[in-house]
Design an enzyme around this catalytic site. Structure first.
Site, PDB file in Angstrom:
ATOM      1  N   LYS A 206     -10.880  42.316  26.423  1.00 20.52           N
ATOM      2  CA  LYS A 206     -10.954  40.903  26.789  1.00 20.52           C
ATOM      3  C   LYS A 206     -11.487  40.036  25.664  1.00 20.52           C
ATOM      4  O   LYS A 206     -12.087  40.508  24.707  1.00 20.52           O
ATOM      5  CB  LYS A 206     -11.718  40.731  28.098  1.00 20.52           C
ATOM      6  CG  LYS A 206     -10.799  41.118  29.259  1.00 20.52           C
ATOM      7  CD  LYS A 206     -11.261  40.727  30.618  1.00 20.52           C
ATOM      8  CE  LYS A 206     -10.178  41.151  31.625  1.00 20.52           C
ATOM      9  NZ  LYS A 206     -10.673  41.255  32.981  1.00 20.52           N
ATOM     10  N   ARG A 241     -11.551  49.400  34.623  1.00 20.80           N
ATOM     11  CA  ARG A 241     -10.104  49.142  34.489  1.00 20.80           C
ATOM     12  C   ARG A 241      -9.814  48.971  33.005  1.00 20.80           C
ATOM     13  O   ARG A 241     -10.296  48.017  32.394  1.00 20.80           O
ATOM     14  CB  ARG A 241      -9.776  47.878  35.279  1.00 20.80           C
ATOM     15  CG  ARG A 241      -8.318  47.433  35.201  1.00 20.80           C
ATOM     16  CD  ARG A 241      -8.137  46.104  35.934  1.00 20.80           C
ATOM     17  NE  ARG A 241      -6.757  45.654  35.906  1.00 20.80           N
ATOM     18  CZ  ARG A 241      -6.222  44.966  34.905  1.00 20.80           C
ATOM     19  NH1 ARG A 241      -6.938  44.648  33.853  1.00 20.80           N
ATOM     20  NH2 ARG A 241      -4.952  44.594  34.952  1.00 20.80           N
TER      21      ARG A 241
HETATM   22  N1  HH2 Z   1      -8.351  41.684  34.720  1.00 24.02           N
HETATM   23  C1  HH2 Z   1      -7.055  41.361  34.514  1.00 24.02           C
HETATM   24  C2  HH2 Z   1      -6.096  41.586  35.492  1.00 24.02           C
HETATM   25  N2  HH2 Z   1      -6.428  42.134  36.681  1.00 24.02           N
HETATM   26  N3  HH2 Z   1      -8.074  43.017  38.108  1.00 24.02           N
HETATM   27  C3  HH2 Z   1      -9.351  43.328  38.336  1.00 24.02           C
HETATM   28  N4  HH2 Z   1      -9.704  43.859  39.506  1.00 24.02           N
HETATM   29  N5  HH2 Z   1     -10.331  43.118  37.407  1.00 24.02           N
HETATM   30  C4  HH2 Z   1     -10.053  42.575  36.200  1.00 24.02           C
HETATM   31  O1  HH2 Z   1     -10.990  42.387  35.391  1.00 24.02           O
HETATM   32  C5  HH2 Z   1      -8.703  42.228  35.910  1.00 24.02           C
HETATM   33  C6  HH2 Z   1      -7.721  42.458  36.912  1.00 24.02           C
HETATM   34  C7  HH2 Z   1      -6.694  40.773  33.207  1.00 24.02           C
HETATM   35  O2  HH2 Z   1      -5.375  40.525  33.203  1.00 24.02           O
HETATM   36  P1  HH2 Z   1      -4.549  40.123  31.949  1.00 24.02           P
HETATM   37  O3  HH2 Z   1      -5.367  39.191  31.158  1.00 24.02           O
HETATM   38  O4  HH2 Z   1      -3.234  39.674  32.436  1.00 24.02           O
HETATM   39  O5  HH2 Z   1      -4.388  41.419  31.097  1.00 24.02           O
HETATM   40  P2  HH2 Z   1      -4.340  42.933  31.441  1.00 24.02           P
HETATM   41  O6  HH2 Z   1      -3.689  43.125  32.769  1.00 24.02           O
HETATM   42  O7  HH2 Z   1      -3.550  43.515  30.306  1.00 24.02           O
HETATM   43  O8  HH2 Z   1      -5.775  43.372  31.438  1.00 24.02           O
END
Ligand code: HH2
Length: 263
Positions: A206, A241
């Site tokens: 992130k 995750r």
């Molecule tokens: N972060 C992302 C997506 N889904 N779900 C949960 N439960 N917790 C998280 O921290 C979380 C999530 C971030 O999404 P994105 O920025 O689209 O990238 P990526 O899916 O590659 O991590």
């Protein structure tokens, strides 16, 4: 601590082919993550990046359902969606967990789908929407406000018939948070653990890691990702995750071995 491996089925992650190719690639990726030690696969077809809009339903279904079908036999599958219909069809295709980054606020039908089907539910905190969340996020007390929000949404889920032992909570690292907010939330993981619900933490690659690490781009944030995962683990998180399953599994293994040696 469990590891949830991320399988993205979005054009920005698989921009080099048509839809069929995307599915194949995503399934291959999921199988690879299982072989690296992922306990759960989180499949998502909707970008929740800062600035993103939710995509249309049909497109999201086309992206994710064949991938859920292709991976449900290999590991427990989580569907990362804010749409009840996507959740419903993913569950029919074998998904066991609904990961809703709006914590039930995105679609009024979501809670019913989860309650009726008896699957697990991840409630994540987000301030605002992906489009607006990074516009000057402010809290009086970020940890208390995130905890309060998660307690309320867990109550909403329970009132609608979701069993308490099926609910996960997630502080939503990066979703409407400054670098300092993210650090405070990670340091306060135990505060969420005290809520007696399993805690999921998603810090993988992130932006705050880049901001702390001299602007490291997304592909160069593994060290920071591991540090964040181990900090969450030490404070009682039940699952992280991540994109990079093998190195994180190895880090957890070593951290556990250090704690357990001689016992
Ligand atoms: N972060 C992302 C997506 N889904 N779900 C949960 N439960 N917790 C998280 O921290 C979380 C999530 C971030 O999404 P994105 O920025 O689209 O990238 P990526 O899916 O590659 O991590």
């Amino acid at each position: 601590m469990k590891v949830m491996g991320i399988v993205n089925v979005t054009p920005d992650s698989f921009s080099d082919g048509g839809l069929f190719f995307d599915h194949e690639k995503a399934i291959e990726r999921g199988l690879q993550l299982v072989s690296e030690g992922a306990d759960v696969l989180d499949i998502g077809g909707e970008s929740t990046r800062p600035g993103a809009d939710a995509g249309p339903l049909e497109e999201e279904l086309r992206r994710v359902i064949p991938v859920v079908e292709g991976l449900a036999g290999a590991a427990p599958v989580s569907i990362d969606t804010t749409k009840a219909e996507v959740a419903r069809q993913a569950i029919e295709a074998g998904a066991k967990i609904v990961n809703d980054v709006t914590a039930l606020r995105g679609d009024p039908e979501m809670v019913g789908v989860v309650a009726e089907t008896g699957v697990e539910l991840v409630l994540m905190h987000m301030l605002g929407t992906p489009r607006t969340m990074q516009d000057d996020p402010r809290y009086d007390d970020v940890v208390a406000e995130v905890a309060e929000f998660l307690a309320v949404q867990a109550g909403v889920a329970e009132a609608a018939g979701v069993e308490r032992d099926k609910i996960w909570i997630d502080p939503g690292i990066g979703f409407g948070k400054t670098v300092e907010h993210n650090l405070l939330l990670l340091r306060s993981t135990s505060r969420f653990v005290e809520m007696k619900l399993p805690v999921l933490v998603g810090a993988s690659r992130k932006r705050f890691i880049g901001e702390l690490g001299g602007g490291a781009p997304e592909g160069r944030r593994l060290g920071g990702t591991i540090a964040a995962c181990l900090a969450a683990r030490e404070r009682g998180a039940a699952m992280v995750r991540v994109h990079d399953v093998a190195p994180v599994v190895q880090a957890i293994l070593v951290a556990s071995a250090i704690e357990e040696v001689g016992e």
